[in-house]
Design an enzyme around this catalytic site. Structure first.
Site, PDB file in Angstrom:
ATOM      1  N   TYR A 215      23.136 -41.832  40.691  1.00 50.60           N
ATOM      2  CA  TYR A 215      23.467 -43.046  41.056  1.00 50.60           C
ATOM      3  C   TYR A 215      23.600 -43.426  42.284  1.00 50.60           C
ATOM      4  O   TYR A 215      24.193 -44.409  42.665  1.00 50.60           O
ATOM      5  CB  TYR A 215      24.699 -43.591  40.069  1.00 50.60           C
ATOM      6  CG  TYR A 215      24.586 -43.906  38.594  1.00 50.60           C
ATOM      7  CD1 TYR A 215      24.239 -45.230  38.024  1.00 50.60           C
ATOM      8  CD2 TYR A 215      24.632 -42.819  37.692  1.00 50.60           C
ATOM      9  CE1 TYR A 215      24.172 -45.407  36.800  1.00 50.60           C
ATOM     10  CE2 TYR A 215      24.134 -42.840  36.393  1.00 50.60           C
ATOM     11  CZ  TYR A 215      24.186 -44.158  35.938  1.00 50.60           C
ATOM     12  OH  TYR A 215      24.163 -44.349  34.517  1.00 50.60           O
ATOM     13  N   HIS A 366      17.788 -49.968  19.645  1.00 46.23           N
ATOM     14  CA  HIS A 366      18.062 -49.220  20.811  1.00 46.23           C
ATOM     15  C   HIS A 366      16.830 -48.007  21.462  1.00 46.23           C
ATOM     16  O   HIS A 366      16.519 -48.151  22.401  1.00 46.23           O
ATOM     17  CB  HIS A 366      19.509 -48.265  20.681  1.00 46.23           C
ATOM     18  CG  HIS A 366      19.658 -47.436  21.834  1.00 46.23           C
ATOM     19  ND1 HIS A 366      20.823 -47.814  22.748  1.00 46.23           N
ATOM     20  CD2 HIS A 366      19.306 -46.117  22.060  1.00 46.23           C
ATOM     21  CE1 HIS A 366      20.799 -46.831  23.555  1.00 46.23           C
ATOM     22  NE2 HIS A 366      20.232 -45.787  23.471  1.00 46.23           N
ATOM     23  N   GLU A 367      16.493 -47.414  20.584  1.00 51.71           N
ATOM     24  CA  GLU A 367      15.335 -46.426  20.786  1.00 51.71           C
ATOM     25  C   GLU A 367      14.181 -46.997  21.171  1.00 51.71           C
ATOM     26  O   GLU A 367      13.476 -46.638  22.207  1.00 51.71           O
ATOM     27  CB  GLU A 367      15.139 -45.301  19.647  1.00 51.71           C
ATOM     28  CG  GLU A 367      16.295 -44.636  19.279  1.00 51.71           C
ATOM     29  CD  GLU A 367      16.826 -43.893  20.543  1.00 51.71           C
ATOM     30  OE1 GLU A 367      16.465 -43.538  21.325  1.00 51.71           O
ATOM     31  OE2 GLU A 367      18.242 -43.653  20.410  1.00 51.71           O
ATOM     32  N   HIS A 370      14.272 -47.891  24.935  1.00 52.39           N
ATOM     33  CA  HIS A 370      13.678 -46.834  25.727  1.00 52.39           C
ATOM     34  C   HIS A 370      12.240 -46.642  25.639  1.00 52.39           C
ATOM     35  O   HIS A 370      11.452 -46.650  26.986  1.00 52.39           O
ATOM     36  CB  HIS A 370      14.240 -45.281  25.335  1.00 52.39           C
ATOM     37  CG  HIS A 370      15.848 -45.098  25.321  1.00 52.39           C
ATOM     38  ND1 HIS A 370      16.316 -45.016  26.549  1.00 52.39           N
ATOM     39  CD2 HIS A 370      16.553 -44.818  24.626  1.00 52.39           C
ATOM     40  CE1 HIS A 370      17.724 -44.711  26.691  1.00 52.39           C
ATOM     41  NE2 HIS A 370      17.831 -44.483  25.359  1.00 52.39           N
ATOM     42  N   GLU A 396      19.395 -46.946  28.982  1.00 54.38           N
ATOM     43  CA  GLU A 396      20.504 -47.204  27.855  1.00 54.38           C
ATOM     44  C   GLU A 396      20.887 -48.809  27.513  1.00 54.38           C
ATOM     45  O   GLU A 396      20.923 -48.993  26.294  1.00 54.38           O
ATOM     46  CB  GLU A 396      21.747 -46.577  28.072  1.00 54.38           C
ATOM     47  CG  GLU A 396      21.588 -44.770  28.191  1.00 54.38           C
ATOM     48  CD  GLU A 396      20.888 -44.151  27.097  1.00 54.38           C
ATOM     49  OE1 GLU A 396      20.853 -44.875  25.928  1.00 54.38           O
ATOM     50  OE2 GLU A 396      20.372 -43.280  27.303  1.00 54.38           O
ATOM     51  N   HIS A 497      26.029 -34.786  22.779  1.00 49.61           N
ATOM     52  CA  HIS A 497      25.785 -35.015  24.210  1.00 49.61           C
ATOM     53  C   HIS A 497      26.493 -34.185  24.992  1.00 49.61           C
ATOM     54  O   HIS A 497      25.874 -33.515  25.972  1.00 49.61           O
ATOM     55  CB  HIS A 497      26.304 -36.713  24.616  1.00 49.61           C
ATOM     56  CG  HIS A 497      25.454 -37.816  23.883  1.00 49.61           C
ATOM     57  ND1 HIS A 497      26.005 -37.807  22.369  1.00 49.61           N
ATOM     58  CD2 HIS A 497      24.436 -38.510  24.258  1.00 49.61           C
ATOM     59  CE1 HIS A 497      25.161 -38.917  22.204  1.00 49.61           C
ATOM     60  NE2 HIS A 497      24.367 -39.335  23.382  1.00 49.61           N
TER      61      HIS A 497
HETATM   62  O1  X8Z Z   1      23.237 -41.521  21.651  1.00 47.18           O
HETATM   63  C1  X8Z Z   1      22.712 -42.589  21.603  1.00 47.18           C
HETATM   64  C2  X8Z Z   1      21.279 -43.261  21.417  1.00 47.18           C
HETATM   65  C3  X8Z Z   1      20.449 -42.333  22.096  1.00 47.18           C
HETATM   66  S1  X8Z Z   1      20.214 -42.360  23.682  1.00 47.18           S
HETATM   67  C4  X8Z Z   1      21.304 -43.388  20.002  1.00 47.18           C
HETATM   68  N1  X8Z Z   1      23.923 -43.470  21.828  1.00 47.18           N
HETATM   69  C5  X8Z Z   1      25.281 -43.288  22.075  1.00 47.18           C
HETATM   70  C6  X8Z Z   1      25.864 -42.049  20.835  1.00 47.18           C
HETATM   71  O2  X8Z Z   1      25.279 -42.210  19.739  1.00 47.18           O
HETATM   72  O3  X8Z Z   1      26.776 -41.443  21.122  1.00 47.18           O
HETATM   73  C7  X8Z Z   1      23.818 -44.847  21.701  1.00 47.18           C
HETATM   74  C8  X8Z Z   1      25.278 -45.352  21.916  1.00 47.18           C
HETATM   75  C9  X8Z Z   1      25.982 -44.207  22.176  1.00 47.18           C
HETATM   76 ZN    ZN Z   2      19.649 -43.976  24.533  1.00 48.01          ZN
END
Ligand code: X8Z
Ligand code: ZN
Length: 598
Positions: A215, A366-367, A370, A396, A497
């Site tokens: 960033y 959301h996907e 992307h 995002e 994550h």
């Molecule tokens: O991981 C995601 C997406 C994939 S880029 C589904 N999100 C975060 C999560 O699930 O923890 C979207 C919102 C937050």
């Molecule tokens: Zn995402």
């Protein structure tokens, strides 16, 4: 002039660095280098992505072929993008940045950033890290969750936490969801070391600082920004927290707790409380229940095409992995949603486990955000190495923006997913939205960001992972574990994550703030509708606005893009304003109740 004379002439002028021909000559050399780099990188990247795709969509216990292929492909990619030769050339060119075009400089900087994640000066570390990551992904998604001895899928876990009113069942399901933690702990501790050591080889202080630097910010600057978001939303979150403590205590027939017990919340990590309320006349779960999973994805695509985007390429439908595997498939897949830009060109895919419910409706949009971002910047004008978002939060934010728009009443009525004659309690609807977007901030900007900062930048000892996690959960979310959770557990590692998308979770917090800024702009300036009740469907002008934002990819500085698209700095003001009527309502509801959150 004959050829020889031309060459000699050129050589002669090129001895003078201030002249145009000198500049042009260097520029040609860089252009040539960039083109060759991009070609080779794309080839290696595609191979690595295809191998990763297999490793994430076809996980067979005991099978090592996928892992071996993924390791080889990732090593080949790393050996190229992080090679000492490339690093030296890139640095050499950047030393003469004054004589290069801004676009050349941006490409070289992006390449150097990539190199720092796999520097050829420490090849053994890079190899070890690749192997450890592949192994971690297999452990994470190959894990069989069990409830009372019976296998249970993540989708089932999530559905029960959203729906069950039986506290004993909720507790059992919540505990089952945390069982994977200890399995992941040795791998994560090792990955922490390897991630830190690889980026340190090119001068970054730690892996968190490395990720934040994309960033153009320091870790302290990022933490100041995430703290600011938390602070701006704190009054609202405090009221939501108080409201939830009293409402859930009544629902479950329990005394009102100071901290919300984690298993009372409708999400494994307490990051999304949407399912706490149903909105009469706007019940998307009910409206979607008799649709198919495929309908959800097709309808998502139609939303984007209604904004003027092209239909998804045929290969998206053929090659994506969109739905849950049948129980007897004989293999597992990554159950967390993701979008893939396989070849940095037109091979775009999504990995999901879509079921017909509100969570997957929003996640699909959301996907697809992307995916349409990938498609928008995959054009000759955008060099391969700059095929990224304006920044990661933009990437995002787009799909989440469409997700928000897709949950609003005007839109749902237009799609025949809500009854136009039904009376809808607007405050309740706003409450449901806040339980999604506002509740997410303390988790993303607070717990996740601070945990990963402690992990990478502060050398958090392995025997205090859980203590640190629950301290943060208490401080930021006001949530407590059902019973004490010692270091035999590793609860943070259950969040995917932390294992496979490390030190980037603030992206989502920033994206949430950003999406309210973008939504506000679209509602007021383009649609001329109340931001609380919009219908984006069919608005070409909205599509044009989004495309203009996405098409340059990372070829322009994000702060410039931000100023142009929102006219203000990145903060949570638009979100706070959006929820102002709810805040006033919550203050009334909570009158006489004791807040426990600082
Ligand atoms: O991981 C995601 C997406 C994939 S880029 C589904 N999100 C975060 C999560 O699930 O923890 C979207 C919102 C937050
Ligand atoms: Zn995402």
């Amino acid at each position: 002039m004959n050829r020889i004379a031309a060459v000699v002439g050129l050589l002669a002028v090129c001895l003078n660095p201030s002249c145009d021909a000198f500049r042009t000559n260097l520029s040609h050399e860089v252009e040539d280098y960039l083109a060759r780099y991009a070609d080779r990188m794309q080839e290696l990247y595609y191979e690595a992505q295809k191998a990763e795709w297999e490793s994430n969509t076809h996980i067979v216990e005991g099978d090592t072929t996928n892992a071996a292929r993924t390791r080889r492909a990732n090593e080949a990619l790393a050996a190229f993008v992080g090679s000492v030769e490339n690093i030296e050339r890139i640095r050499g060119f950047l030393d003469k940045r004054g004589r290069l075009t801004p676009l050349q400089v941006r490409q070289l900087e992006a390449m150097l950033y990539t190199a720092a994640n796999a520097p050829g000066v420490v090849p053994e570390l890079v190899s070890e890290r690749i192997a450890a990551k592949t192994e971690q992904v297999e452990q994470l998604y190959g894990f069989e969750y069990k409830l009372n001895g019976q296998p249970i899928t993540p989708n089932e876990i999530d559905a029960r936490l959203r729906q069950s009113d039986d506290l004993a069942e909720r507790l059992a399901v919540w505990r089952a969801s945390k069982e994977v933690g200890p399995v992941l702990k040795p791998g994560l501790v090792e990955l922490r070391r390897l991630r830190n050591e690889t980026v340190r080889a090119l001068g970054y202080s730690d892996f968190f600082a490395y990720q934040v630097s994309e960033y153009g910010m320091s870790s302290d600057e990022m933490l100041a920004l995430t703290d600011r978001l938390i602070e701006q939303l704190r009054p609202l979150y405090r009221e939501l927290h108080t409201w939830a403590r009293y409402t859930l205590a009544e629902r479950y027939g329990q005394p009102v707790p100071d901290m919300l017990p984690a298993h009372w919340l409708p999400n494994r990590w307490g990051q999304d409380w949407t399912a706490l309320v149903r909105v009469e006349g706007l019940d998307l779960d009910a409206a979607l229940a008799d649709r198919s999973s495929q309908w959800i994805v097709e309808q998502g695509e139609e939303f984007y095409t209604s904004l003027g985007f092209e239909p998804l390429p045929g290969s998206f439908w053929e090659l994506s992995s969109l739905y849950p595997l049948p129980p007897d498939a004989g293999y597992k897949k990554n159950t967390h949603a993701s979008a893939w830009h396989m070849d940095l060109d037109d091979d775009v895919r999504s990995l999901m486990s879509v079921e017909p419910n509100a969570y997957w409706w929003e996640t699909t949009l959301h996907e697809l955000g992307h995916i349409y971002y990938y498609i928008s910047y995959s054009r000759p004008e955008v060099p391969l190495v700059l095929r990224e978002g304006a920044n990661r939060a933009y990437h995002e934010g787009i799909g989440s923006l469409i997700g928000l728009a897709s949950m609003q009443r005007g839109f749902l009525i237009g799609q025949e997913l809500a009854d136009p004659a039904a009376e809808v309690d607007e405050i309740r609807q706003l409450l449901q939205e806040a339980l999604n977007y506002a509740v997410f901030i303390p988790f993303s900007a607070g717990v996740m960001t601070r945990f990963e900062h402690a992990l990478y930048a502060e050398d958090l000892p392995p025997d205090s992972l859980n203590a640190k996690w629950w301290q943060l959960v208490r401080d930021y979310q006001g949530v407590a574990p059902p019973t004490p959770r010692g270091e035999e557990h590793a609860d943070p590692l259950t969040k995917t994550h932390i294992n496979d998308d490390p030190a980037q979770y603030y992206d989502y917090a920033l994206a949430n703030a950003l999406l309210f800024q973008l939504h506000d702009h679209i509602a007021r300036e383009i649609l001329e509708q109340d931001p609380h009740d919009t219908n984006y469907w069919g608005s070409r002008e909205t599509g044009d606005f989004l495309r203009a934002l996405m098409e340059p990819g990372a070829s322009r500085p994000w702060r410039e893009v931000l100023r142009e698209t929102t006219g203000r700095e990145l903060d949570a003001r638009a979100m706070v304003e959006y929820f102002q009527p709810l805040y006033d309502w919550l203050l009334e509801q909570n009158a006489g109740r004791t807040p426990t959150l600082r």
